[in-house]
Design a protein around this motif. Sequence first.
Motif, PDB file in Angstrom:
ATOM      1  N   LEU A   1       0.826  -1.205   0.000  1.00 22.65           N
ATOM      2  CA  LEU A   1       0.000   0.000   0.000  1.00 22.65           C
ATOM      3  C   LEU A   1       0.867   1.265   0.000  1.00 22.65           C
ATOM      4  O   LEU A   1       0.527   2.263  -0.640  1.00 22.65           O
ATOM      5  CB  LEU A   1      -0.912  -0.006   1.234  1.00 22.65           C
ATOM      6  N   TYR A   2       1.986   1.201   0.711  1.00 22.25           N
ATOM      7  CA  TYR A   2       2.892   2.352   0.750  1.00 22.25           C
ATOM      8  C   TYR A   2       3.461   2.649  -0.635  1.00 22.25           C
ATOM      9  O   TYR A   2       3.537   3.809  -1.062  1.00 22.25           O
ATOM     10  CB  TYR A   2       4.018   2.080   1.744  1.00 22.25           C
ATOM     11  N   ALA A   3       3.885   1.601  -1.362  1.00 25.25           N
ATOM     12  CA  ALA A   3       4.465   1.792  -2.695  1.00 25.25           C
ATOM     13  C   ALA A   3       3.439   2.387  -3.653  1.00 25.25           C
ATOM     14  O   ALA A   3       3.750   3.306  -4.442  1.00 25.25           O
ATOM     15  CB  ALA A   3       4.994   0.468  -3.230  1.00 25.25           C
ATOM     16  N   VAL A   4       2.179   1.889  -3.580  1.00 26.20           N
ATOM     17  CA  VAL A   4       1.130   2.426  -4.449  1.00 26.20           C
ATOM     18  C   VAL A   4       0.836   3.874  -4.093  1.00 26.20           C
ATOM     19  O   VAL A   4       0.669   4.745  -4.971  1.00 26.20           O
ATOM     20  CB  VAL A   4      -0.136   1.557  -4.340  1.00 26.20           C
TER      21      VAL A   4
ATOM     22  N   ALA B   1       0.875  -0.795 -14.630  1.00 25.95           N
ATOM     23  CA  ALA B   1       0.860  -2.229 -14.950  1.00 25.95           C
ATOM     24  C   ALA B   1       1.654  -3.030 -13.918  1.00 25.95           C
ATOM     25  O   ALA B   1       1.236  -4.121 -13.494  1.00 25.95           O
ATOM     26  CB  ALA B   1       1.428  -2.439 -16.352  1.00 25.95           C
ATOM     27  N   TYR B   2       2.781  -2.482 -13.501  1.00 23.99           N
ATOM     28  CA  TYR B   2       3.589  -3.194 -12.504  1.00 23.99           C
ATOM     29  C   TYR B   2       2.856  -3.274 -11.170  1.00 23.99           C
ATOM     30  O   TYR B   2       2.867  -4.330 -10.505  1.00 23.99           O
ATOM     31  CB  TYR B   2       4.943  -2.514 -12.315  1.00 23.99           C
ATOM     32  N   TYR B   3       2.196  -2.173 -10.767  1.00 25.31           N
ATOM     33  CA  TYR B   3       1.509  -2.180  -9.480  1.00 25.31           C
ATOM     34  C   TYR B   3       0.313  -3.127  -9.482  1.00 25.31           C
ATOM     35  O   TYR B   3      -0.033  -3.695  -8.442  1.00 25.31           O
ATOM     36  CB  TYR B   3       1.080  -0.763  -9.095  1.00 25.31           C
ATOM     37  N   VAL B   4      -0.320  -3.277 -10.630  1.00 23.12           N
ATOM     38  CA  VAL B   4      -1.398  -4.260 -10.723  1.00 23.12           C
ATOM     39  C   VAL B   4      -0.847  -5.666 -10.449  1.00 23.12           C
ATOM     40  O   VAL B   4      -1.440  -6.461  -9.709  1.00 23.12           O
ATOM     41  CB  VAL B   4      -2.081  -4.191 -12.107  1.00 23.12           C
ATOM     42  N   VAL B   5       0.287  -5.952 -11.069  1.00 24.68           N
ATOM     43  CA  VAL B   5       0.923  -7.259 -10.840  1.00 24.68           C
ATOM     44  C   VAL B   5       1.378  -7.394  -9.390  1.00 24.68           C
ATOM     45  O   VAL B   5       1.181  -8.438  -8.755  1.00 24.68           O
ATOM     46  CB  VAL B   5       2.118  -7.447 -11.797  1.00 24.68           C
ATOM     47  N   LEU B   6       1.973  -6.324  -8.854  1.00 22.86           N
ATOM     48  CA  LEU B   6       2.480  -6.366  -7.480  1.00 22.86           C
ATOM     49  C   LEU B   6       1.362  -6.602  -6.481  1.00 22.86           C
ATOM     50  O   LEU B   6       1.489  -7.443  -5.565  1.00 22.86           O
ATOM     51  CB  LEU B   6       3.213  -5.060  -7.159  1.00 22.86           C
ATOM     52  N   CYS B   7       0.258  -5.869  -6.632  1.00 26.84           N
ATOM     53  CA  CYS B   7      -0.863  -6.030  -5.697  1.00 26.84           C
ATOM     54  C   CYS B   7      -1.474  -7.426  -5.811  1.00 26.84           C
ATOM     55  O   CYS B   7      -1.764  -8.074  -4.795  1.00 26.84           O
ATOM     56  CB  CYS B   7      -1.922  -4.965  -5.965  1.00 26.84           C
ATOM     57  N   GLY B   8      -1.666  -7.876  -7.043  1.00 24.64           N
ATOM     58  CA  GLY B   8      -2.229  -9.215  -7.221  1.00 24.64           C
ATOM     59  C   GLY B   8      -1.329 -10.288  -6.652  1.00 24.64           C
ATOM     60  O   GLY B   8      -1.788 -11.231  -5.988  1.00 24.64           O
TER      61      GLY B   8
ATOM     62  N   LEU C   1      -0.277 -14.390   0.072  1.00 24.36           N
ATOM     63  CA  LEU C   1      -0.254 -14.254   1.533  1.00 24.36           C
ATOM     64  C   LEU C   1      -0.169 -15.611   2.239  1.00 24.36           C
ATOM     65  O   LEU C   1       0.559 -15.742   3.237  1.00 24.36           O
ATOM     66  CB  LEU C   1      -1.487 -13.480   2.002  1.00 24.36           C
ATOM     67  N   PRO C   2      -0.897 -16.648   1.764  1.00 25.06           N
ATOM     68  CA  PRO C   2      -0.739 -17.962   2.428  1.00 25.06           C
ATOM     69  C   PRO C   2       0.674 -18.532   2.311  1.00 25.06           C
ATOM     70  O   PRO C   2       1.074 -19.362   3.125  1.00 25.06           O
ATOM     71  CB  PRO C   2      -1.752 -18.853   1.688  1.00 25.06           C
TER      72      PRO C   2
ATOM     73  N   THR D   1      12.115 -12.258  -7.905  1.00 29.94           N
ATOM     74  CA  THR D   1      12.071 -11.806  -9.308  1.00 29.94           C
ATOM     75  C   THR D   1      11.106 -10.652  -9.484  1.00 29.94           C
ATOM     76  O   THR D   1      11.393  -9.694 -10.212  1.00 29.94           O
ATOM     77  CB  THR D   1      11.665 -12.976 -10.219  1.00 29.94           C
ATOM     78  N   VAL D   2       9.964 -10.707  -8.826  1.00 25.07           N
ATOM     79  CA  VAL D   2       8.990  -9.602  -8.889  1.00 25.07           C
ATOM     80  C   VAL D   2       9.622  -8.321  -8.351  1.00 25.07           C
ATOM     81  O   VAL D   2       9.465  -7.231  -8.931  1.00 25.07           O
ATOM     82  CB  VAL D   2       7.719  -9.962  -8.093  1.00 25.07           C
ATOM     83  N   ALA D   3      10.362  -8.423  -7.235  1.00 25.90           N
ATOM     84  CA  ALA D   3      10.994  -7.238  -6.649  1.00 25.90           C
ATOM     85  C   ALA D   3      12.082  -6.688  -7.568  1.00 25.90           C
ATOM     86  O   ALA D   3      12.148  -5.465  -7.825  1.00 25.90           O
ATOM     87  CB  ALA D   3      11.571  -7.585  -5.285  1.00 25.90           C
ATOM     88  N   LEU D   4      12.942  -7.544  -8.095  1.00 26.85           N
ATOM     89  CA  LEU D   4      14.038  -7.089  -8.950  1.00 26.85           C
ATOM     90  C   LEU D   4      13.517  -6.504 -10.264  1.00 26.85           C
ATOM     91  O   LEU D   4      14.066  -5.511 -10.774  1.00 26.85           O
ATOM     92  CB  LEU D   4      14.990  -8.256  -9.230  1.00 26.85           C
TER      93      LEU D   4
END
Length: 410
Positions: free
Chosen positions: A29-32, A50-57, A63-64, A82-85
């Motif tokens: 939430l902070y990054a968005v 587009a990246y934030y959509v992927v990041l949030c999803g 979470l599990p 990989t998502v972070a990099l």
Amino acid sequence: MAKRERVMRMSVEQPMWRALTAYRVLTMLYAVGLFATAYDEYVRPGVAIAYYVVLCGWTLATLPRVANAAACTKRFLAADLTVALTGILLTVVADAHGRIVEGGPTLPSIWTAGSVLAFAVKGGWRWAAFASTAVAVVNLIERGAPARDTVHNVILVWVASIAIGYVVEVARASERTLARALEIEAATRERERLARDIHDGVLQVLAMVQRRGAVLGGEAAELGRMAGEQEIALRTLVSGGLVPVSRTSEDAADGAVVRTVEVPDDEDADEPVDLRSLLAPYASARVSLAEPGAPVRLPPAAARELAAAVGAALDNVRRHAGEQARAWLLVEDEPDEVIVTVRDDGPGIPEGRLAQAEGEGRLGVALSIRGRLRDLGGSAELISVPGQGTEVELKVPKQTRFQRGKAERR
């Protein structure tokens, strides 16, 4: 009596996984929010969106995966990193070069640290060092040059993740040590319980056969001699240990597991019993019993163990003070505890004799009396003066250790 297995699960690591789960959501939430406040400054905001959509999803769907070590697999960790990099590298495409040079945040911002911390909690400091090094390299590529603020942030993530990884490794080792100690304690208690039962039954019979055989002579003497040898062998076995220590402790994904064997008792029954009824059979021409006029209430198991300890004390009187020795039992019903005193008019116990007997494997006082009272949370005090008899004071709390544990579980 049937036994049951009690399983206890401990984990100092599990709270870290819960904290990591919350951290990933909050930093997402902070990054968005950070992007939304500087939307107009991005040269290609569509790439960032587009990246934030992927990041949030990705964050919400996984979470599990960060709920415990078992779900957090190596494949997930690799994908998460990989998502972070990728987000760090896309910053060059989405953001203005001037903002990047001035130290502007990357697209994932501090969410990246959550990915590195997952490595630390899962695999310890070595895994953390690997992940934080990869983040450091990509950050330097994104910035183009090792600026002071970039180096500062990289070192901070690197040191923090390695420190957390090291703490996790220490915590896991502590869990295993504690699990082992609990199993040893449980096995020791079971060994002492069996030793008491053997001492009160088999050993007493063997000792009696040995004495009677020596008196009768002939074939009975040979039988007595054999009984004496078996008594010595059995005492050695009892003092050396009857129950092997369990080796079922394990470092499972959600904490160390300790399995101990318990013997179900009547402590599950809440109805207390009258201690006087258990002590009455000990009264005889040479054993005087003084007791209160009102019932002396104790939990069933505590009453039986206390009565057995009294029986063991009287057996010692008959054995060491002689058949003609007199004994007196005094029962006192105090508000918080019950006290039973066993006194005799025998010759007393020479100084150091108890320690010598324990070394020889004769554990009547150590196990049948003191061991029983200790397990109940009580105490046994022995006072003996040579030539003036022996006095044993047995104290048992009305709420035993087992009942307190049961009340806490409720």
